[in-house]
Motif scaffolding. Structure first.
Motif, PDB file in Angstrom:
ATOM      1  N   MET A 264      -3.447   9.068  -0.062  1.00 48.26           N
ATOM      2  CA  MET A 264      -2.364   9.004   0.915  1.00 48.26           C
ATOM      3  C   MET A 264      -1.387  10.157   0.718  1.00 48.26           C
ATOM      4  O   MET A 264      -1.208  10.652  -0.389  1.00 48.26           O
ATOM      5  N   GLN A 265      -0.770  10.541   1.815  1.00 54.34           N
ATOM      6  CA  GLN A 265       0.234  11.590   1.803  1.00 54.34           C
ATOM      7  C   GLN A 265       1.290  11.245   2.844  1.00 54.34           C
ATOM      8  O   GLN A 265       0.966  10.783   3.943  1.00 54.34           O
ATOM      9  N   HIS A 266       2.563  11.423   2.479  1.00 52.54           N
ATOM     10  CA  HIS A 266       3.674  11.109   3.388  1.00 52.54           C
ATOM     11  C   HIS A 266       3.602   9.670   3.899  1.00 52.54           C
ATOM     12  O   HIS A 266       3.911   9.376   5.053  1.00 52.54           O
ATOM     13  N   GLY A 267       3.168   8.746   3.027  1.00 50.55           N
ATOM     14  CA  GLY A 267       3.201   7.331   3.364  1.00 50.55           C
ATOM     15  C   GLY A 267       2.014   6.787   4.129  1.00 50.55           C
ATOM     16  O   GLY A 267       1.936   5.588   4.375  1.00 50.55           O
ATOM     17  N   ILE A 268       1.077   7.668   4.525  1.00 51.90           N
ATOM     18  CA  ILE A 268      -0.094   7.226   5.289  1.00 51.90           C
ATOM     19  C   ILE A 268      -1.347   7.891   4.737  1.00 51.90           C
ATOM     20  O   ILE A 268      -1.278   8.788   3.889  1.00 51.90           O
TER      21      ILE A 268
ATOM     22  N   ASP B 237       7.791  11.952  -3.660  1.00 48.06           N
ATOM     23  CA  ASP B 237       6.917  13.131  -3.673  1.00 48.06           C
ATOM     24  C   ASP B 237       7.682  14.383  -3.269  1.00 48.06           C
ATOM     25  O   ASP B 237       7.474  15.465  -3.832  1.00 48.06           O
ATOM     26  N   TRP B 238       8.551  14.245  -2.278  1.00 47.18           N
ATOM     27  CA  TRP B 238       9.355  15.383  -1.842  1.00 47.18           C
ATOM     28  C   TRP B 238      10.244  15.885  -2.988  1.00 47.18           C
ATOM     29  O   TRP B 238      10.352  17.089  -3.222  1.00 47.18           O
ATOM     30  N   ILE B 239      10.844  14.954  -3.720  1.00 47.42           N
ATOM     31  CA  ILE B 239      11.666  15.326  -4.884  1.00 47.42           C
ATOM     32  C   ILE B 239      10.817  16.077  -5.905  1.00 47.42           C
ATOM     33  O   ILE B 239      11.220  17.130  -6.426  1.00 47.42           O
TER      34      ILE B 239
ATOM     35  N   VAL C 241       0.863  -1.175   0.000  1.00 45.04           N
ATOM     36  CA  VAL C 241       0.000   0.000   0.000  1.00 45.04           C
ATOM     37  C   VAL C 241       0.902   1.228   0.000  1.00 45.04           C
ATOM     38  O   VAL C 241       1.337   1.702   1.058  1.00 45.04           O
ATOM     39  N   GLY C 242       1.210   1.729  -1.199  1.00 42.33           N
ATOM     40  CA  GLY C 242       2.128   2.842  -1.326  1.00 42.33           C
ATOM     41  C   GLY C 242       1.425   4.152  -1.615  1.00 42.33           C
ATOM     42  O   GLY C 242       0.281   4.174  -2.077  1.00 42.33           O
ATOM     43  N   THR C 243       2.109   5.244  -1.365  1.00 39.45           N
ATOM     44  CA  THR C 243       1.536   6.562  -1.614  1.00 39.45           C
ATOM     45  C   THR C 243       1.276   6.794  -3.095  1.00 39.45           C
ATOM     46  O   THR C 243       0.275   7.408  -3.468  1.00 39.45           O
ATOM     47  N   MET C 244       2.160   6.280  -3.953  1.00 42.53           N
ATOM     48  CA  MET C 244       2.012   6.476  -5.398  1.00 42.53           C
ATOM     49  C   MET C 244       1.296   5.315  -6.072  1.00 42.53           C
ATOM     50  O   MET C 244       0.499   5.517  -6.988  1.00 42.53           O
ATOM     51  N   ASN C 245       1.578   4.086  -5.636  1.00 47.54           N
ATOM     52  CA  ASN C 245       1.002   2.900  -6.261  1.00 47.54           C
ATOM     53  C   ASN C 245       0.581   1.884  -5.209  1.00 47.54           C
ATOM     54  O   ASN C 245       1.181   1.797  -4.131  1.00 47.54           O
ATOM     55  N   ILE C 246      -0.455   1.114  -5.554  1.00 43.26           N
ATOM     56  CA  ILE C 246      -0.868  -0.035  -4.742  1.00 43.26           C
ATOM     57  C   ILE C 246      -0.673  -1.281  -5.596  1.00 43.26           C
ATOM     58  O   ILE C 246      -1.116  -1.320  -6.753  1.00 43.26           O
TER      59      ILE C 246
ATOM     60  N   VAL D 216       3.395  19.721 -10.554  1.00 47.58           N
ATOM     61  CA  VAL D 216       3.930  18.510  -9.920  1.00 47.58           C
ATOM     62  C   VAL D 216       3.670  17.276 -10.774  1.00 47.58           C
ATOM     63  O   VAL D 216       4.563  16.427 -10.939  1.00 47.58           O
ATOM     64  N   ASP D 217       2.453  17.126 -11.314  1.00 45.33           N
ATOM     65  CA  ASP D 217       2.154  15.935 -12.119  1.00 45.33           C
ATOM     66  C   ASP D 217       3.022  15.870 -13.370  1.00 45.33           C
ATOM     67  O   ASP D 217       3.385  14.783 -13.831  1.00 45.33           O
ATOM     68  N   LYS D 218       3.361  17.018 -13.930  1.00 46.62           N
ATOM     69  CA  LYS D 218       4.250  17.048 -15.096  1.00 46.62           C
ATOM     70  C   LYS D 218       5.647  16.600 -14.691  1.00 46.62           C
ATOM     71  O   LYS D 218       6.315  15.841 -15.410  1.00 46.62           O
ATOM     72  N   VAL D 219       6.116  17.059 -13.521  1.00 47.36           N
ATOM     73  CA  VAL D 219       7.419  16.619 -13.012  1.00 47.36           C
ATOM     74  C   VAL D 219       7.424  15.105 -12.821  1.00 47.36           C
ATOM     75  O   VAL D 219       8.377  14.416 -13.206  1.00 47.36           O
TER      76      VAL D 219
END
Length: 348
Positions: free
Chosen positions: A80-84, A199-201, A7-12, A213-216
């Motif tokens: 999710m944000q910051h892993g939770i 996400d921080w990057i 269960v990841g912040t970007m992908n599940i 951000v989505d373009k990055v």
């Protein structure tokens, strides 16, 4: 049968065993809101785009969300944000439930065993993972599973270090967090997370370059390489700068935590890096170079990347679930079999 769930912040991602192969199912953990119309909903349904309707809005969920966000010049929203689970997103729980149901499917039998990843509490933030972990446990239980959390860093150890008796330093560079675990014969000696990741990057690069951000994120995921040959001033140059800064920050915290935990000196362990944020070519070499300069009170026998960094945590969760169910013929700590189970075969 048993399943593993990352269960990841970007992908599940989920992993399950089918014969000699491990099959993975993946969805992006995001959604975008668009205006409802009969025609729009018909086209989405016909094209099998994952979506739900609520009042006069339609929410496009999963992999298609980023595409729709770029087309309509919108930002995706995240459960999710910051892993939770995000406390700022009112739709977090129903959206993550929908995505998880698509990824993990229905249990093959009542109370099928399922291990799901959970981050450690971050050492550089006041965030706590308890609510996130217990909410997922309840949600998966309602789906008919018998769920059990597994530390994300420990899942990396199970997935990637079977050939070293589950001994070593596993580091999962995710989108919301970076999880670190040092284990000795499958026993965790040190585990913690850092509240920085991909996400921080992306956010720092977006602020530095004025790029959405989505373009990055799209640029980072599209053949970006850490070769430091990119001209300064562009998005890829900024990404390289913030990648290097993240690695230094992670290594600095590892050094501090090792001192605090008083890990036995003379320990010689391999290091494996994984997670979607570690995917760019050049990441492994850059991390090894920076780690070589760190004052860590144990020896590093080598640094390597997981063969399939996106699937590593789900693989480790599956190894743990199958081991507990007895599918591997013994526990994970005493068998080399998990190494074969973790060989990923993507369903994408």
């Amino acid at each position: 049968m048993a399943k593993g769930l990352d269960v990841g912040t970007m992908n599940i991602l989920s992993g399950r065993q089918e014969g000699a192969e491990t099959v993975f199912v993946q969805q992006r953990n995001s959604f975008v809101e668009i205006e409802y119309s009969d025609m729009a909903e018909q086209m989405l349904s016909r094209s099998e785009v994952l979506h739900i309707r609520k009042d006069d809005k339609v929410y496009v969920v999963g992999d298609d969300a980023l595409n729709f966000a770029n087309i309509f010049n919108k930002e995706t929203r995240r459960p999710m944000q910051h892993g939770i689970l995000s406390s700022e997103e009112a739709s977090a729980i129903p959206m993550i439930k929908l995505i998880t149901e698509q990824v993990v499917g229905e249990p093959s039998k009542p109370n099928e065993r399922l291990f799901y990843s959970s981050p450690a509490d971050p050492i550089d933030s006041g965030l706590t993972t308890l609510y996130h972990e217990k909410t997922l446990e309840s949600m998966l239980g309602d789906m008919g599973y018998d769920p059990e959390p597994i530390n994300e860093g420990m899942a990396v150890i199970y997935s990637e270090l079977a050939d070293n008796n589950f001994t070593g330093l596993g580091i999962s560079f995710g989108a919301g967090m970076t999880n670190v675990c040092l284990a000795y014969y499958a026993v965790p000696v040190m585990k913690f997370s850092i509240a920085r990741g991909g996400d921080w990057i992306d956010e720092q690069t977006s602020q530095a370059t004025g790029t959405p951000v989505d373009k990055v994120t799209s640029i980072k995921e599209d053949d970006f390489e850490l070769d430091f040959r990119t001209d300064v001033g562009g998005v890829e140059g900024a990404l390289a700068i913030y990648y290097e800064n993240l690695l230094d920050y992670v290594i600095e915290n590892i050094t501090r935590e090792v001192d605090e935990e008083d890990v036995e000196e003379g320990l010689d362990v391999p290091v494996v890096v994984t997670g979607g944020t570690s995917s760019p070519n050049g990441f492994e070499d850059l991390f090894a170079d920076h780690l070589a300069d760190a004052n860590i009170p144990f020896s590093i026998s080598g640094v390597r990347s997981a063969d399939e960094p996106m699937y590593s945590v789900a693989s480790g969760a599956l190894v743990a679930a199958r081991s507990e169910e007895g599918d591997t013929g013994g526990d994970a700590g005493g068998s080399e079999e998990p190494a074969e189970e973790a060989a990923p075969e993507s369903e994408d």
